[in-house]
Design a protein around this motif. Structure first.
Motif, PDB file in Angstrom:
ATOM      1  N   VAL A 145      73.832 -58.018  26.907  1.00  0.00           N
ATOM      2  CA  VAL A 145      73.013 -57.833  28.238  1.00  0.00           C
ATOM      3  C   VAL A 145      71.735 -58.569  28.436  1.00  0.00           C
ATOM      4  CG1 VAL A 145      71.515 -56.257  26.948  1.00  0.00           C
ATOM      5  CG2 VAL A 145      71.999 -55.639  29.331  1.00  0.00           C
ATOM      6  N   GLY A 146      71.599 -58.818  29.710  1.00  0.00           N
ATOM      7  CA  GLY A 146      70.788 -59.865  30.169  1.00  0.00           C
ATOM      8  C   GLY A 146      69.915 -59.431  31.148  1.00  0.00           C
ATOM      9  N   PHE A 147      68.635 -59.937  31.225  1.00  0.00           N
ATOM     10  CA  PHE A 147      67.640 -59.496  32.384  1.00  0.00           C
ATOM     11  C   PHE A 147      67.130 -60.970  33.063  1.00  0.00           C
ATOM     12  CE2 PHE A 147      67.754 -56.746  28.601  1.00  0.00           C
ATOM     13  CZ  PHE A 147      67.985 -55.512  29.046  1.00  0.00           C
ATOM     14  N   ASP A 148      67.303 -60.629  34.583  1.00  0.00           N
ATOM     15  CA  ASP A 148      67.144 -61.929  34.797  1.00  0.00           C
ATOM     16  C   ASP A 148      66.096 -61.384  36.173  1.00  0.00           C
ATOM     17  OD1 ASP A 148      66.960 -64.457  36.773  1.00  0.00           O
ATOM     18  OD2 ASP A 148      69.165 -64.314  36.739  1.00  0.00           O
ATOM     19  N   ALA A 149      64.885 -61.983  36.081  1.00  0.00           N
ATOM     20  CA  ALA A 149      63.710 -61.850  37.239  1.00  0.00           C
ATOM     21  C   ALA A 149      63.356 -63.385  37.863  1.00  0.00           C
ATOM     22  CB  ALA A 149      62.397 -61.561  36.226  1.00  0.00           C
ATOM     23  N   ARG A 150      63.394 -63.166  39.243  1.00  0.00           N
ATOM     24  CA  ARG A 150      63.032 -64.460  39.866  1.00  0.00           C
ATOM     25  C   ARG A 150      62.229 -63.823  41.040  1.00  0.00           C
ATOM     26  NH1 ARG A 150      69.172 -67.215  40.393  1.00  0.00           N
ATOM     27  NH2 ARG A 150      69.770 -66.446  38.732  1.00  0.00           N
ATOM     28  N   ARG A 161      61.679 -68.415  37.451  1.00  0.00           N
ATOM     29  CA  ARG A 161      62.670 -67.386  36.803  1.00  0.00           C
ATOM     30  C   ARG A 161      62.462 -67.291  35.608  1.00  0.00           C
ATOM     31  NH1 ARG A 161      69.122 -69.010  35.593  1.00  0.00           N
ATOM     32  NH2 ARG A 161      69.800 -66.924  35.040  1.00  0.00           N
ATOM     33  N   SER A 162      62.777 -66.123  34.999  1.00  0.00           N
ATOM     34  CA  SER A 162      62.697 -65.740  33.317  1.00  0.00           C
ATOM     35  C   SER A 162      64.014 -64.999  33.292  1.00  0.00           C
ATOM     36  CB  SER A 162      61.533 -65.083  33.073  1.00  0.00           C
ATOM     37  OG  SER A 162      61.625 -63.835  33.695  1.00  0.00           O
ATOM     38  N   TYR A 163      64.803 -65.395  31.925  1.00  0.00           N
ATOM     39  CA  TYR A 163      65.790 -64.944  31.781  1.00  0.00           C
ATOM     40  C   TYR A 163      65.923 -64.657  29.926  1.00  0.00           C
ATOM     41  CZ  TYR A 163      70.852 -63.845  31.257  1.00  0.00           C
ATOM     42  OH  TYR A 163      72.064 -63.478  30.946  1.00  0.00           O
ATOM     43  N   PHE A 164      66.279 -63.479  29.747  1.00  0.00           N
ATOM     44  CA  PHE A 164      66.190 -62.893  28.581  1.00  0.00           C
ATOM     45  C   PHE A 164      67.575 -62.132  28.218  1.00  0.00           C
ATOM     46  CE2 PHE A 164      65.322 -59.641  25.305  1.00  0.00           C
ATOM     47  CZ  PHE A 164      64.942 -60.500  24.175  1.00  0.00           C
ATOM     48  N   ARG A 165      68.638 -62.587  27.139  1.00  0.00           N
ATOM     49  CA  ARG A 165      69.734 -62.169  26.719  1.00  0.00           C
ATOM     50  C   ARG A 165      69.865 -61.883  25.425  1.00  0.00           C
ATOM     51  NH1 ARG A 165      74.884 -65.195  28.361  1.00  0.00           N
ATOM     52  NH2 ARG A 165      74.856 -65.962  26.283  1.00  0.00           N
ATOM     53  N   ILE A 166      70.303 -60.388  24.974  1.00  0.00           N
ATOM     54  CA  ILE A 166      70.402 -60.327  23.740  1.00  0.00           C
ATOM     55  C   ILE A 166      72.007 -59.784  23.529  1.00  0.00           C
ATOM     56  CG2 ILE A 166      68.252 -59.424  23.145  1.00  0.00           C
ATOM     57  CD1 ILE A 166      69.064 -56.544  23.778  1.00  0.00           C
ATOM     58  N   SER A 180      70.962 -60.023  18.214  1.00  0.00           N
ATOM     59  CA  SER A 180      70.268 -61.290  17.987  1.00  0.00           C
ATOM     60  C   SER A 180      69.901 -61.716  19.409  1.00  0.00           C
ATOM     61  CB  SER A 180      70.682 -62.351  17.292  1.00  0.00           C
ATOM     62  OG  SER A 180      71.972 -62.871  18.003  1.00  0.00           O
ATOM     63  N   ILE A 181      68.705 -62.680  19.685  1.00  0.00           N
ATOM     64  CA  ILE A 181      68.187 -63.105  20.938  1.00  0.00           C
ATOM     65  C   ILE A 181      69.357 -64.279  21.293  1.00  0.00           C
ATOM     66  CG2 ILE A 181      66.680 -64.329  22.445  1.00  0.00           C
ATOM     67  CD1 ILE A 181      64.568 -62.781  20.423  1.00  0.00           C
ATOM     68  N   GLU A 182      70.117 -64.217  22.199  1.00  0.00           N
ATOM     69  CA  GLU A 182      70.904 -65.203  22.483  1.00  0.00           C
ATOM     70  C   GLU A 182      70.308 -66.389  23.725  1.00  0.00           C
ATOM     71  OE1 GLU A 182      75.454 -63.037  22.309  1.00  0.00           O
ATOM     72  OE2 GLU A 182      74.669 -63.440  24.171  1.00  0.00           O
ATOM     73  N   GLU A 183      69.613 -65.834  24.444  1.00  0.00           N
ATOM     74  CA  GLU A 183      69.089 -66.790  25.613  1.00  0.00           C
ATOM     75  C   GLU A 183      67.693 -66.278  25.554  1.00  0.00           C
ATOM     76  OE1 GLU A 183      71.225 -69.153  28.523  1.00  0.00           O
ATOM     77  OE2 GLU A 183      72.713 -67.670  28.198  1.00  0.00           O
ATOM     78  N   ALA A 184      66.601 -67.165  26.075  1.00  0.00           N
ATOM     79  CA  ALA A 184      65.289 -66.775  26.423  1.00  0.00           C
ATOM     80  C   ALA A 184      64.689 -68.099  27.053  1.00  0.00           C
ATOM     81  CB  ALA A 184      64.540 -65.997  25.246  1.00  0.00           C
ATOM     82  N   PHE A 185      64.490 -68.137  28.286  1.00  0.00           N
ATOM     83  CA  PHE A 185      64.203 -69.240  29.140  1.00  0.00           C
ATOM     84  C   PHE A 185      63.137 -69.049  30.199  1.00  0.00           C
ATOM     85  CE2 PHE A 185      68.137 -69.085  30.650  1.00  0.00           C
ATOM     86  CZ  PHE A 185      68.112 -69.224  32.093  1.00  0.00           C
ATOM     87  N   VAL A 226      62.185 -74.304  30.273  1.00  0.00           N
ATOM     88  CA  VAL A 226      61.631 -74.354  29.011  1.00  0.00           C
ATOM     89  C   VAL A 226      62.058 -73.090  28.241  1.00  0.00           C
ATOM     90  CG1 VAL A 226      59.536 -74.447  27.569  1.00  0.00           C
ATOM     91  CG2 VAL A 226      59.696 -75.666  29.866  1.00  0.00           C
ATOM     92  N   GLY A 227      62.890 -73.390  27.304  1.00  0.00           N
ATOM     93  CA  GLY A 227      63.059 -72.295  26.192  1.00  0.00           C
ATOM     94  C   GLY A 227      64.641 -72.458  25.632  1.00  0.00           C
ATOM     95  N   GLU A 228      65.006 -71.573  25.472  1.00  0.00           N
ATOM     96  CA  GLU A 228      66.436 -71.599  24.593  1.00  0.00           C
ATOM     97  C   GLU A 228      67.761 -71.182  25.405  1.00  0.00           C
ATOM     98  OE1 GLU A 228      69.232 -71.234  21.283  1.00  0.00           O
ATOM     99  OE2 GLU A 228      67.078 -72.070  21.769  1.00  0.00           O
ATOM    100  N   THR A 229      68.362 -72.067  25.660  1.00  0.00           N
ATOM    101  CA  THR A 229      69.464 -72.111  26.618  1.00  0.00           C
ATOM    102  C   THR A 229      70.592 -72.953  26.245  1.00  0.00           C
ATOM    103  OG1 THR A 229      70.390 -71.691  28.776  1.00  0.00           O
ATOM    104  CG2 THR A 229      68.673 -73.362  28.547  1.00  0.00           C
ATOM    105  N   GLY A 230      71.776 -73.039  27.040  1.00  0.00           N
ATOM    106  CA  GLY A 230      72.844 -74.173  26.701  1.00  0.00           C
ATOM    107  C   GLY A 230      72.410 -75.352  27.122  1.00  0.00           C
TER     108      GLY A 230
END
Length: 320
Positions: free
Chosen positions: A84-89, A98-103, A115-120, A128-132
Motif C-alpha cells: 500500500v502506498g501513500f502519495d501526497a502532492r 511530493r512525498s511518497y511512502f510505500r510498505i 518492510s518499507i519498499e519506497e520512501a522519497f 531525495v530518498g529511496e526509490t527505483g
C-alpha cells in the motif's frame, strides 16, 4: 370569509412564529458545517484534497496471489503479497512538492515480513530518498518480464523534462542496493541518462552508470516502440564492465492487445557472460473487471553447461 378560514389562518401563523422562535432559542446547538472531501484532478485520477488544506492525497495498493511450478524444485509454490502506498502532492512556486511512502510484505521469500519498499520526497525536478534507479529498466511483459539493474536504492536525483519535444536529461548519486542499510560512504554510484518520451512511435533512453567502489561502468539503451495500435515492443541492451569478464544482456518483449481486456505477451532474453543464458517466455493477461487482472505464463531457460529449466505460473492481481 367564514370562521373556519380565520381559524386555519391563525393556526398557520402561530406555527410559523413558534418555529422561528424555537430556532433562535438560546443554548440551542448549531450544527457544525460539514467539510466534504473534494476531488483533486490536478495530478490524475484518485487524488482528493485533504480537508482544510491544498494538499492532494491518494492511496494506492495491490494484493497479488501467485502459484508457480518449476522443474528445478519440482514443487508448486504459492506466494501472497500485498503493498500500500501513500502519495501526497502540493503545487508550489518551485514546482510540485511530493512525498511518497510505500510498505509491502508477504511471499514465501519474505517470510511474510512487512518492510518499507519506497520512501522519497520530490520538489520540482529534484528527488531525495529511496526509490527505483533511473538507470534500471524492465524489458518484456507479463509474469516473466526481464528486469535489468539493481532495484530500489537511496539516491539524490535530478530529472529535467523542460527541454521541449518530450526530451529529458537526468543525473543521480546513488548508494548501494540495500536501501536502509546502505550509506553513500566515500564511493557512491553515479548515473546519467538522456531520453525522449511521449512520441507517436513511443520512447527511448540512453543511460550510463559508474560504480565508484569497483571503478566499473555500465551502459544501457532501451526503447518502447508502438508498431501498430494493438502491438508494442519493449527492448533493452545492457552492458556491464566486470573485473574478470564483461556482461551483455539483451531483452526483447512484445505485447499484443487483442481486445480491451485480453492481451498476449512474449519475451526473449540473452545474457553473454562467463556462462551464456537464453530465456524465452509467453503468457496471457485478462482483465476480469477494472482493477482485477488474471495472468498465466510459461518460461524456458537454457543455461550453458547446465540443465534446461521450465516454469509455469498463474497469477491474480487486485490493484487500486
Amino acid at each position: 370569509m367564514n370562521i373556519k378560514h380565520i381559524l386555519l389562518g391563525t393556526a398557520a401563523g402561530l406555527m410559523v412564529a413558534t418555529g422561528a422562535q424555537a430556532a433562535d432559542l438560546p443554548g440551542e446547538a448549531v450544527p457544525a458545517a460539514v467539510d466534504y472531501v473534494k476531488v483533486c484532478d490536478a495530478f490524475g485520477a484518485g487524488f482528493f484534497y485533504i480537508p482544510g488544506g491544498d494538499t492532494c492525497f491518494k492511496i494506492d495498493g495491490r494484493v497479488r496471489v501467485k502459484g508457480e511450478y518449476t522443474d528445478d524444485s519440482g514443487d508448486l509454490v504459492v506466494d501472497i503479497t500485498g503493498r500500500v502506498g501513500f502519495d501526497a502532492r502540493t503545487a508550489t512556486e518551485y514546482g510540485t512538492l511530493r512525498s511518497y511512502f510505500r510498505i509491502g510484505g508477504g511471499g514465501e521469500a519474505a517470510d511474510k515480513d512487512v518492510s518499507i519498499e519506497e520512501a522519497f520526497i520530490q520538489l520540482g525536478y529534484l528527488t531525495v530518498g529511496e526509490t527505483g534507479s533511473i538507470f534500471d529498466q524492465d524489458s518484456g511483459y507479463g509474469i516473466y518480464d526481464l528486469g535489468f539493474g539493481n532495484g530500489d536504492t537511496a539516491q539524490l536525483t535530478v530529472l529535467y523534462d523542460g527541454l521541449g519535444g518530450g526530451f529529458y536529461v537526468g543525473g543521480a548519486v546513488e548508494a548501494g542496493a540495500e536501501a536502509y542499510e546502505a550509506t553513500f560512504g566515500d564511493a557512491p554510484n553515479f548515473v546519467a541518462v538522456v531520453g525522449v518520451t511521449g512520441q507517436p512511435w513511443g520512447s527511448a533512453e540512453l543511460g550510463v552508470k559508474y560504480f565508484a567502489d569497483d571503478e566499473l561502468i555500465a551502459a544501457k539503451l532501451g526503447a518502447i516502440v508502438k508498431i501498430a495500435d494493438p502491438l508494442e515492443i519493449n527492448g533493452v541492451v545492457y552492458y556491464a564492465e566486470e573485473a574478470d569478464d564483461d556482461q551483455i544482456d539483451i531483452g526483447l518483449g512484445a505485447k499484443y492487445s487483442a481486445t480491451d481486456t485480453l492481451a498476449l505477451v512474449a519475451s526473449l532474453g540473452y545474457t553473454i557472460d562467463e556462462t551464456d543464458v537464453w530465456t524465452a517466455s509467453a503468457g496471457v493477461e485478462y482483465t476480469v473487471v477494472p482493477g482485477l487482472v488474471a495472468e498465466a505464463g510459461f518460461k524456458y531457460t537454457d543455461t550453458e553447461g547446465a540443465d534446461e529449466d521450465t516454469a509455469f505460473a498463474v497469477q491474480l492481481t487486485r490493484s487500486w
